[in-house]
Design a protein around this motif. Structure first.
Motif, PDB file in Angstrom:
ATOM      1  N   ARG A   1      50.067  31.710  24.752  1.00  0.00           N
ATOM      2  CA  ARG A   1      50.954  30.565  24.970  1.00  0.00           C
ATOM      3  C   ARG A   1      52.269  30.729  24.222  1.00  0.00           C
ATOM      4  O   ARG A   1      52.345  31.400  23.187  1.00  0.00           O
ATOM      5  N   LYS A   2      53.297  30.081  24.756  1.00  0.00           N
ATOM      6  CA  LYS A   2      54.600  30.074  24.110  1.00  0.00           C
ATOM      7  C   LYS A   2      54.546  29.139  22.909  1.00  0.00           C
ATOM      8  O   LYS A   2      53.941  28.073  22.973  1.00  0.00           O
ATOM      9  N   LYS A   3      55.186  29.561  21.813  1.00  0.00           N
ATOM     10  CA  LYS A   3      55.240  28.729  20.620  1.00  0.00           C
ATOM     11  C   LYS A   3      56.635  28.121  20.475  1.00  0.00           C
ATOM     12  O   LYS A   3      57.625  28.719  20.894  1.00  0.00           O
ATOM     13  N   TYR A   4      56.690  26.943  19.872  1.00  0.00           N
ATOM     14  CA  TYR A   4      57.990  26.323  19.624  1.00  0.00           C
ATOM     15  C   TYR A   4      58.732  27.118  18.559  1.00  0.00           C
ATOM     16  O   TYR A   4      58.122  27.740  17.688  1.00  0.00           O
ATOM     17  N   GLY A   5      60.051  27.133  18.655  1.00  0.00           N
ATOM     18  CA  GLY A   5      60.857  27.916  17.725  1.00  0.00           C
ATOM     19  C   GLY A   5      60.928  29.383  18.101  1.00  0.00           C
ATOM     20  O   GLY A   5      61.489  30.192  17.366  1.00  0.00           O
ATOM     21  N   LYS A   6      60.361  29.740  19.230  1.00  0.00           N
ATOM     22  CA  LYS A   6      60.373  31.122  19.711  1.00  0.00           C
ATOM     23  C   LYS A   6      60.832  31.127  21.164  1.00  0.00           C
ATOM     24  O   LYS A   6      60.653  30.150  21.888  1.00  0.00           O
ATOM     25  N   ALA A   7      61.397  32.255  21.588  1.00  0.00           N
ATOM     26  CA  ALA A   7      61.844  32.370  22.969  1.00  0.00           C
ATOM     27  C   ALA A   7      60.653  32.510  23.917  1.00  0.00           C
ATOM     28  O   ALA A   7      60.647  31.959  25.019  1.00  0.00           O
ATOM     29  N   LYS A   8      59.656  33.282  23.483  1.00  0.00           N
ATOM     30  CA  LYS A   8      58.429  33.461  24.267  1.00  0.00           C
ATOM     31  C   LYS A   8      57.252  33.301  23.314  1.00  0.00           C
ATOM     32  O   LYS A   8      57.370  32.589  22.326  1.00  0.00           O
ATOM     33  N   ALA A   9      56.144  33.953  23.602  1.00  0.00           N
ATOM     34  CA  ALA A   9      54.980  33.808  22.730  1.00  0.00           C
ATOM     35  C   ALA A   9      55.252  34.369  21.336  1.00  0.00           C
ATOM     36  O   ALA A   9      54.902  33.762  20.326  1.00  0.00           O
ATOM     37  N   ARG A  10      55.899  35.530  21.285  1.00  0.00           N
ATOM     38  CA  ARG A  10      56.176  36.157  19.986  1.00  0.00           C
ATOM     39  C   ARG A  10      57.643  36.504  19.781  1.00  0.00           C
ATOM     40  O   ARG A  10      58.077  36.672  18.652  1.00  0.00           O
ATOM     41  N   ARG A  11      58.392  36.617  20.863  1.00  0.00           N
ATOM     42  CA  ARG A  11      59.784  37.025  20.756  1.00  0.00           C
ATOM     43  C   ARG A  11      60.620  35.900  20.153  1.00  0.00           C
ATOM     44  O   ARG A  11      60.573  34.759  20.608  1.00  0.00           O
ATOM     45  N   SER A  12      61.389  36.249  19.119  1.00  0.00           N
ATOM     46  CA  SER A  12      62.271  35.266  18.493  1.00  0.00           C
ATOM     47  C   SER A  12      63.581  35.190  19.260  1.00  0.00           C
ATOM     48  O   SER A  12      63.919  36.082  20.040  1.00  0.00           O
ATOM     49  N   PHE A  13      64.315  34.110  19.014  1.00  0.00           N
ATOM     50  CA  PHE A  13      65.644  34.010  19.599  1.00  0.00           C
ATOM     51  C   PHE A  13      66.547  35.057  18.960  1.00  0.00           C
ATOM     52  O   PHE A  13      66.290  35.518  17.846  1.00  0.00           O
ATOM     53  N   GLN A  14      67.620  35.414  19.663  1.00  0.00           N
ATOM     54  CA  GLN A  14      68.529  36.438  19.152  1.00  0.00           C
ATOM     55  C   GLN A  14      69.149  35.974  17.843  1.00  0.00           C
ATOM     56  O   GLN A  14      69.600  34.840  17.723  1.00  0.00           O
ATOM     57  N   PHE A  15      69.154  36.883  16.874  1.00  0.00           N
ATOM     58  CA  PHE A  15      69.685  36.567  15.553  1.00  0.00           C
ATOM     59  C   PHE A  15      71.173  36.896  15.512  1.00  0.00           C
ATOM     60  O   PHE A  15      71.596  37.976  15.920  1.00  0.00           O
TER      61      PHE A  15
END
Length: 155
Positions: free
Chosen positions: A138-152
């Motif tokens: 599942r997708k987590k909040y604060g993340k773009a996908k399940a594990r991928r973070s937003f671009q830093f």
């Protein structure tokens, strides 16, 4: 000493309670089982016949066009050395083609063991009776996908 003899009696009772796999066939001579993989659920009926495989009203080669999916579907039959001996009818819903092929394979394996309990050891050794529990994370909040973070961005 009475305690030891009662323990021996318990050992024989547990051996007798081992599950006996019996043949499960309906009034029409078919075995039925459900198989699951990812989000796909397949209902599979197996009966003696000429080896015809129907999936959702179509020939399995038409429904699963990719040779890999056809191979996945036929694996339990080939492993059990029962090619061309059973007619298989399956209805499958949900998921994509890969998940559906896996679901039909799982259901077919279970249905074969219900029809012919002697095949259980062969199919279990091949891993066809085990439900593949891998599903999409599942997708987590604060993340773009399940594990991928937003671009830093440094600045």
């Amino acid at each position: 000493m009475a305690d030891l003899s009662s323990l021996k009696d318990l050992g024989t009772a547990s051996e007798a309670a081992a599950p006996a796999h019996v043949r499960k066939v309906d009034s029409l001579g078919r075995s039925y089982a459900t198989g699951k993989r990812k989000n796909a659920v397949a209902r599979v009926w197996v009966k003696p016949g000429s080896g015809k495989i129907i999936v959702n009203g179509k020939e399995f080669a038409d429904y699963f066009a990719r040779p890999v999916l056809q191979m996945i579907l036929r694996q339990p039959i080939v492993a059990a050395a029962r090619d061309g001996q059973f007619d298989i009818v399956a209805t499958v819903a949900g998921g994509g083609l890969s998940g559906q092929a896996g679901a039909v394979r799982h259901g077919l394996s279970k249905a074969l063991t219900y029809f012919e309990p002697g095949l259980r050891s062969v199919l279990k050794k091949g891993g066809f009776l085990t439900r593949d529990s891998r599903v999409v994370e599942r997708k987590k909040y604060g993340k773009a996908k399940a594990r991928r973070s937003f671009q830093f961005s440094k600045r």
